[in-house]
Design a protein around this motif. Structure first.
Motif, mmCIF file in Angstrom:
data_model
loop_
_atom_site.group_PDB
_atom_site.id
_atom_site.type_symbol
_atom_site.label_atom_id
_atom_site.label_comp_id
_atom_site.label_asym_id
_atom_site.label_seq_id
_atom_site.Cartn_x
_atom_site.Cartn_y
_atom_site.Cartn_z
ATOM 1 N N THR A 1 50.860 42.268 44.830
ATOM 2 C CA THR A 1 51.211 43.134 45.949
ATOM 3 C C THR A 1 50.112 44.147 46.220
ATOM 4 O O THR A 1 49.722 44.372 47.377
ATOM 5 C CB THR A 1 52.531 43.867 45.670
ATOM 6 N N ALA A 2 49.580 44.748 45.140
ATOM 7 C CA ALA A 2 48.502 45.734 45.307
ATOM 8 C C ALA A 2 47.253 45.077 45.882
ATOM 9 O O ALA A 2 46.580 45.643 46.751
ATOM 10 C CB ALA A 2 48.190 46.396 43.967
ATOM 11 N N ALA A 3 46.924 43.864 45.411
ATOM 12 C CA ALA A 3 45.738 43.158 45.909
ATOM 13 C C ALA A 3 45.888 42.853 47.400
ATOM 14 O O ALA A 3 44.933 42.989 48.180
ATOM 15 C CB ALA A 3 45.515 41.884 45.109
ATOM 16 N N LEU A 4 47.093 42.414 47.802
ATOM 17 C CA LEU A 4 47.346 42.161 49.225
ATOM 18 C C LEU A 4 47.191 43.433 50.045
ATOM 19 O O LEU A 4 46.638 43.411 51.154
ATOM 20 C CB LEU A 4 48.742 41.572 49.418
ATOM 21 N N ASP A 5 47.660 44.550 49.494
ATOM 22 C CA ASP A 5 47.543 45.834 50.202
ATOM 23 C C ASP A 5 46.073 46.222 50.379
ATOM 24 O O ASP A 5 45.681 46.720 51.437
ATOM 25 C CB ASP A 5 48.290 46.928 49.438
#
Length: 445
Positions: free
Chosen positions: A291-295
């Motif tokens: 999720t953080a990488a996508l953000d």
């Protein structure tokens, strides 16, 4: 305090035992590291051999196509080519050469089966192959064999110690054998005589070399402006990008890089768009989640001013997430308008960006008003599938055009998710894709 003779002997004995224990431990660690290195090298060598075998097979199948007169046999051979090309791509993906790009190699492996399939369809439709098409098959066969021969040479050079898969972390010395990537760089550079293939398919050269819609009417920018854009995209000082070269072709531009050759960025001359960049540092141990990488990827597009983009698919390999985005046109997913962002999962750094698909295809689209209803189009979905959701989408066709469709996300009886695309104007089934979902990403096949 004064040591007695017995105490001194005891101290010496303990010291010797400690040194011996450390030596044994160091020896075991060295043996373990050597074993791990041998295992990696063996896996890499096996991948090179598999790649060479696949090129051998590609050459043989292509030669058979020279003598096959029916569309049915040609189609069977085209399927064989697809399979061998897929095997070759999988073997190539296992080798430590991802940073090289190898665009020509991947283009060849993408085109060879697709071109053959297009020719088989011509024969099935009662048409005859032209002398140029037969000549292209012959040249592709010869090319496959040449590549195979070079790969076998690479394998021999690795076995003989002339090339290595492991590169020293310290500065290379004259005694250290060259890294295997140098062999693949030579391999990639051998495509000068590769035939230009024009056919009804997605990898046809007339499609891949079309003039980008975003740049054809844009004003030309200066080199200094392009340098500022590159430094902004990479978040480094302009003075760090000391190497400059010009890029020709349909997407002419400037390529900037640092002295070490670890960072590359291309900016178009028309419009000053960042077409792609690559930071070749290795990602460390993953410390951030999906999720953080996508953000991080989404925030980077916002930073560049690339708006209205949807996440479509992503893949995680070697601690790096590659995210595919497509343009959202008022609720319609525009799949040809593709942007890729690569995120390091150790700290969220952006290691790669590729907007070439977006620059080639993005434009203001107009849609006909007379559409068939979503319920009418749904009737064309196979009864063996359960429709979970629907949306509007524009997809590319094999001939390089586009078509507006209803995209139905479905589930098969096996649990597999399937995407079905039904033409929004005439309810014709245009395409079916399978969704591959696992812990490392979501992709279509």
């Amino acid at each position: 305090m004064t040591l007695t003779k017995r105490g001194l002997m005891r101290l010496c004995t303990l010291s010797l035992a400690a040194v011996t224990a450390l030596s044994v431990k160091s020896y075991k660690l060295m043996k373990k590291a050597d074993a791990a290195e041998r295992s990696v090298n063996n896996n890499y060598t096996a991948a090179v051999e598999e790649l060479a075998h696949s090129c051998d097979s590609l050459s043989n199948v292509l030669e058979k196509q020279l003598y096959a007169g029916s569309g049915q046999v040609q189609q069977t051979l085209a399927v064989d080519l697809y399979r061998e090309a897929a095997t070759a791509k999988a073997a190539l993906a296992r080798l430590p050469v991802a940073k090289l790009g190898l665009e020509n190699t991947n283009k060849f492996l993408s085109q060879v089966g697709n071109y053959s399939l297009a020719l088989s369809k011509k024969l099935e439709n009662g048409e005859e192959l032209t002398n140029e098409e037969y000549s292209n098959i012959a040249r592709l066969s010869e090319f496959s064999q040449t590549l195979s021969d070079r790969l076998w040479e690479l394998e021999g050079e690795v076995a003989g110690g002339e090339l290595t898969f492991q590169q020293s972390e310290s500065m290379m010395t004259d005694k250290e054998p060259p890294h295997v990537t140098e062999g693949f760089t030579d391999f990639e550079g051998g495509f000068d005589d590769y035939p230009k293939l024009i056919y009804d398919g997605p990898f046809s050269d007339n499609i891949m070399e079309q003039t980008p819609k975003m740049t054809e009417n844009a004003d030309e920018v200066s080199r200094d402006f392009a340098l500022q854009r590159a430094s902004m995209a990479l978040d480094i000082n302009p003075s760090d990008l000391s190497e400059v070269s010009e890029v020709g072709g349909k997407m002419a531009g400037w390529r900037f890089s640092d002295k070490e050759g670890g960072v590359f960025c291309e900016v178009t001359k028309q419009g000053g768009y960042i077409s792609y960049f690559l930071n070749m540092r290795d990602a460390g141990k993953p410390m951030i989640g999906k999720t953080a990488a996508l953000d991080y990827a989404k925030e980077y597009l916002d930073y560049l001013g690339i708006l209205s983009m949807d996440v479509t698919y992503y893949e995680i390999q070697n601690g790096v997430m590659t995210v595919n985005f497509c343009y959202d046109d008022l609720g319609r997913r525009i799949y040809p308008d593709l942007v890729k962002v690569t995120v390091a999962m150790d700290n969220g750094d952006i290691l790669g960006y590729d907007a070439r698909g977006f620059l080639v295809n993005h434009h203001n689209r107009r849609y006909e008003k007379k559409l068939c209803s979503v319920l009418r189009a749904k009737e064309e979905v196979s009864p063996r599938l359960t429709v979970l959701s629907d949306r509007m989408a524009v997809i590319p066709t094999d001939g390089g055009n586009e078509v507006l469709c209803y995209e139905y996300t479905c589930r098969a009886g096996s649990g597999r998710k399937v995407l079905v695309y039904i033409n929004a104007y005439n309810a014709k089934e245009e395409q079916v894709l399978l969704l591959e979902e696992n812990e490392n990403g979501t992709l279509t096949v």
